[in-house]
Design a protein around this motif. Structure first.
Motif, PDB file in Angstrom:
ATOM      1  N   ALA A  28      17.011  18.628 -29.036  1.00  0.00           N
ATOM      2  CA  ALA A  28      18.182  19.095 -29.946  1.00  0.00           C
ATOM      3  C   ALA A  28      18.016  20.534 -30.154  1.00  0.00           C
ATOM      4  N   VAL A  29      19.078  21.243 -29.371  1.00  0.00           N
ATOM      5  CA  VAL A  29      19.306  22.623 -29.249  1.00  0.00           C
ATOM      6  C   VAL A  29      19.735  23.317 -30.545  1.00  0.00           C
ATOM      7  N   SER A  30      19.057  23.939 -31.307  1.00  0.00           N
ATOM      8  CA  SER A  30      19.249  24.404 -32.626  1.00  0.00           C
ATOM      9  C   SER A  30      19.597  25.876 -32.664  1.00  0.00           C
ATOM     10  N   LYS A  31      19.532  26.544 -31.489  1.00  0.00           N
ATOM     11  CA  LYS A  31      19.908  28.138 -31.424  1.00  0.00           C
ATOM     12  C   LYS A  31      21.240  28.358 -32.208  1.00  0.00           C
ATOM     13  N   VAL A  32      21.097  29.544 -33.144  1.00  0.00           N
ATOM     14  CA  VAL A  32      22.243  30.202 -33.661  1.00  0.00           C
ATOM     15  C   VAL A  32      22.818  28.960 -34.778  1.00  0.00           C
ATOM     16  N   GLU A  51      15.006  26.135 -28.691  1.00  0.00           N
ATOM     17  CA  GLU A  51      15.607  27.542 -29.023  1.00  0.00           C
ATOM     18  C   GLU A  51      15.714  28.540 -27.905  1.00  0.00           C
ATOM     19  N   ASN A  52      16.646  29.339 -27.962  1.00  0.00           N
ATOM     20  CA  ASN A  52      16.820  30.295 -26.692  1.00  0.00           C
ATOM     21  C   ASN A  52      16.305  31.727 -26.970  1.00  0.00           C
ATOM     22  N   TYR A  53      15.997  31.903 -28.302  1.00  0.00           N
ATOM     23  CA  TYR A  53      15.548  33.544 -28.576  1.00  0.00           C
ATOM     24  C   TYR A  53      14.288  33.305 -29.454  1.00  0.00           C
ATOM     25  N   MET A  75      11.170  26.227 -25.338  1.00  0.00           N
ATOM     26  CA  MET A  75      11.965  27.344 -25.256  1.00  0.00           C
ATOM     27  C   MET A  75      12.667  27.202 -23.970  1.00  0.00           C
ATOM     28  N   ILE A  76      13.941  27.431 -24.119  1.00  0.00           N
ATOM     29  CA  ILE A  76      15.062  27.166 -23.145  1.00  0.00           C
ATOM     30  C   ILE A  76      15.730  28.214 -22.721  1.00  0.00           C
ATOM     31  N   GLY A  77      15.543  29.340 -23.416  1.00  0.00           N
ATOM     32  CA  GLY A  77      16.330  30.724 -23.030  1.00  0.00           C
ATOM     33  C   GLY A  77      15.437  31.717 -22.203  1.00  0.00           C
ATOM     34  N   LEU A 156      11.309  20.962 -13.135  1.00  0.00           N
ATOM     35  CA  LEU A 156      12.174  21.900 -12.869  1.00  0.00           C
ATOM     36  C   LEU A 156      13.248  22.028 -13.826  1.00  0.00           C
ATOM     37  N   MET A 157      13.833  23.113 -13.986  1.00  0.00           N
ATOM     38  CA  MET A 157      15.003  23.212 -14.955  1.00  0.00           C
ATOM     39  C   MET A 157      16.240  23.869 -14.356  1.00  0.00           C
ATOM     40  N   CYS A 158      17.500  23.385 -14.541  1.00  0.00           N
ATOM     41  CA  CYS A 158      18.457  24.118 -13.992  1.00  0.00           C
ATOM     42  C   CYS A 158      19.753  24.181 -15.355  1.00  0.00           C
ATOM     43  N   ILE A 159      20.625  24.972 -15.037  1.00  0.00           N
ATOM     44  CA  ILE A 159      21.814  25.002 -15.867  1.00  0.00           C
ATOM     45  C   ILE A 159      23.081  25.435 -14.886  1.00  0.00           C
ATOM     46  N   PRO A 160      23.758  24.523 -14.360  1.00  0.00           N
ATOM     47  CA  PRO A 160      24.761  24.273 -13.365  1.00  0.00           C
ATOM     48  C   PRO A 160      25.792  25.183 -13.828  1.00  0.00           C
ATOM     49  N   GLY A 188      20.993  18.755 -18.135  1.00  0.00           N
ATOM     50  CA  GLY A 188      21.916  17.912 -18.941  1.00  0.00           C
ATOM     51  C   GLY A 188      21.976  18.635 -20.221  1.00  0.00           C
ATOM     52  N   MET A 189      23.368  18.813 -20.476  1.00  0.00           N
ATOM     53  CA  MET A 189      23.740  19.561 -21.913  1.00  0.00           C
ATOM     54  C   MET A 189      24.752  18.767 -22.374  1.00  0.00           C
ATOM     55  N   SER A 190      25.499  19.275 -23.630  1.00  0.00           N
ATOM     56  CA  SER A 190      26.400  18.513 -24.327  1.00  0.00           C
ATOM     57  C   SER A 190      27.373  18.007 -23.532  1.00  0.00           C
ATOM     58  N   SER A 191      27.913  18.397 -22.545  1.00  0.00           N
ATOM     59  CA  SER A 191      29.257  18.225 -21.658  1.00  0.00           C
ATOM     60  C   SER A 191      28.716  17.320 -20.555  1.00  0.00           C
ATOM     61  N   ILE A 204      16.716  16.199 -21.629  1.00  0.00           N
ATOM     62  CA  ILE A 204      18.191  16.601 -21.772  1.00  0.00           C
ATOM     63  C   ILE A 204      18.167  17.663 -22.851  1.00  0.00           C
ATOM     64  N   ARG A 205      19.054  18.559 -23.096  1.00  0.00           N
ATOM     65  CA  ARG A 205      18.984  19.805 -24.129  1.00  0.00           C
ATOM     66  C   ARG A 205      20.388  19.817 -24.330  1.00  0.00           C
ATOM     67  N   VAL A 206      20.512  19.136 -25.786  1.00  0.00           N
ATOM     68  CA  VAL A 206      21.904  18.918 -26.282  1.00  0.00           C
ATOM     69  C   VAL A 206      21.893  19.768 -27.648  1.00  0.00           C
ATOM     70  N   GLY A 207      23.123  20.683 -27.743  1.00  0.00           N
ATOM     71  CA  GLY A 207      23.060  21.684 -28.812  1.00  0.00           C
ATOM     72  C   GLY A 207      24.437  21.267 -29.633  1.00  0.00           C
ATOM     73  N   SER A 208      25.384  21.679 -29.159  1.00  0.00           N
ATOM     74  CA  SER A 208      26.728  21.603 -29.827  1.00  0.00           C
ATOM     75  C   SER A 208      27.113  20.257 -30.366  1.00  0.00           C
ATOM     76  N   ALA A 209      27.055  19.489 -29.268  1.00  0.00           N
ATOM     77  CA  ALA A 209      27.308  17.883 -29.583  1.00  0.00           C
ATOM     78  C   ALA A 209      26.561  17.076 -30.607  1.00  0.00           C
ATOM     79  N   ALA A 213      29.873  23.228 -33.196  1.00  0.00           N
ATOM     80  CA  ALA A 213      29.934  24.465 -32.297  1.00  0.00           C
ATOM     81  C   ALA A 213      29.101  25.548 -33.120  1.00  0.00           C
ATOM     82  N   ARG A 214      28.668  26.375 -32.167  1.00  0.00           N
ATOM     83  CA  ARG A 214      27.677  27.546 -32.543  1.00  0.00           C
ATOM     84  C   ARG A 214      28.922  28.599 -32.907  1.00  0.00           C
ATOM     85  N   SER A 215      28.542  29.315 -33.955  1.00  0.00           N
ATOM     86  CA  SER A 215      29.065  30.184 -34.235  1.00  0.00           C
ATOM     87  C   SER A 215      28.525  31.605 -34.213  1.00  0.00           C
TER      88      SER A 215
HETATM   89  C1  LIG Z   1      22.515  26.584 -25.471  1.00  0.00           C
HETATM   90  C2  LIG Z   1      21.821  25.778 -24.557  1.00  0.00           C
HETATM   91  C3  LIG Z   1      21.803  24.376 -24.204  1.00  0.00           C
HETATM   92  C4  LIG Z   1      22.807  23.457 -25.148  1.00  0.00           C
HETATM   93  O1  LIG Z   1      24.138  23.709 -24.986  1.00  0.00           O
HETATM   94  P1  LIG Z   1      25.351  22.707 -25.815  1.00  0.00           P
HETATM   95  O2  LIG Z   1      26.342  22.836 -24.830  1.00  0.00           O
HETATM   96  O3  LIG Z   1      25.548  23.114 -26.957  1.00  0.00           O
HETATM   97  O4  LIG Z   1      24.716  21.299 -25.376  1.00  0.00           O
HETATM   98  C5  LIG Z   1      21.150  23.565 -23.333  1.00  0.00           C
HETATM   99  N1  LIG Z   1      20.574  24.431 -22.627  1.00  0.00           N
HETATM  100  C6  LIG Z   1      20.548  25.823 -22.373  1.00  0.00           C
HETATM  101  C7  LIG Z   1      19.518  26.491 -21.412  1.00  0.00           C
HETATM  102  C8  LIG Z   1      21.204  26.570 -23.236  1.00  0.00           C
HETATM  103  O5  LIG Z   1      21.051  27.697 -23.494  1.00  0.00           O
END
Ligand SMILES: *Cc1c(COP(=O)(O)O)cnc(C)c1O
Length: 217
Positions: A28-32, A51-53, A75-77, A156-160, A188-191, A204-209, A213-215
């Motif tokens: 559960a990605v709780s950044k911000v 968390e990212n930061y 740590m995902i940032g 391994l990790m990726c952000i497409p 894999g993220m929210s989308s 899987i790294r799921v935040g906003s879902a 939404a993050r503000s």
């Molecule tokens: C913010 C973030 C996420 C979560 O993103 P959502 O679209 O909110 O699920 C997952 N992975 C990384 C690396 C991120 O920076």
């Protein structure tokens, strides 16, 4: 969305992929996110967060861990070398090992501490210039180098790229991992987490879902 809604979708995706839910970790990605939303998810019993930061996580999690008990932190940032020391003390897993200087730093911290967080190597599957991560062509050599440092590389990790179908990127990451005998796949993220589950994601790294939404106000 909410935690329970995501958990049901996760279970359905595991079923469709003929996978055991226990083969998958939901981060559960709780950044911000405002603290009350994070507390709500903790109160529902979830104990795995991302968390990212480093600074934000260091300000937030010691108190939450004192209040709620053990929490597995990922740590995902992007990780600056000068924040690595704080990071290895705070995080159980670091998903963003992406360059030799950071590998050197993490290896020296592991020596000093006699312990290291588990590590994922970030791969820039889209070869985007502005994005962190090892280029696919350099991946085999970098994985071998990290192993020479005796670092606990688990996967391994990726952000497409945002504007592309994630599926080919997930497949490319999975094949790189298989080729190098790495079991972990952080993708894999929210989308796109359902597609990631289909492609073999272990994390899987799921935040906003989950949180909304993050503000960044
Ligand atoms: C913010 C973030 C996420 C979560 O993103 P959502 O679209 O909110 O699920 C997952 N992975 C990384 C690396 C991120 O920076």
């Amino acid at each position: 969305m909410s935690l329970s809604a995501i958990q049901s979708r996760l279970l359905a995706a595991c079923k469709a992929a003929d996978r055991a839910p226990s083969s998958l970790t939901l981060i559960a990605v709780s950044k911000v996110q405002p603290l009350d939303r994070v507390r709500a998810v903790l109160s529902e019993g979830h104990r795995i967060f991302g968390e990212n930061y480093v600074q934000e996580a260091a300000a937030k999690w010691p108190d939450l861990r004192a209040e709620f008990g053990p929490v597995q932190l990922h740590m995902i940032g992007p990780l600056q070398t000068n924040k690595a020391k704080v990071a290895v003390e705070l995080f159980d897993v670091i998903h963003t090992l992406d360059r030799p200087s950071l590998a050197t730093k993490l290896a020296s911290l592991a020596q000093q501490r006699g312990a290291s967080p588990d590590l994922f190597i970030q791969i820039n599957t889209g070869e985007e210039p502005q994005k962190a991560g090892v280029l696919p062509v350099d991946a085999d050599a970098f994985i071998a180098e990290a192993r020479r440092f005796e670092l606990p590389v688990k996967g391994l990790m990726c952000i497409p790229p945002e504007d592309e179908d994630s599926t080919p990127h997930f497949a490319a990451l999975a094949s790189l991992a298989t080729r190098n005998g790495l079991p972990g796949l952080s993708m894999g993220m929210s989308s796109d987490f359902e597609a990631a589950i289909m492609a073999g994601a272990t994390h899987i790294r799921v935040g906003s879902a989950i949180f909304g939404a993050r503000s960044y106000a």
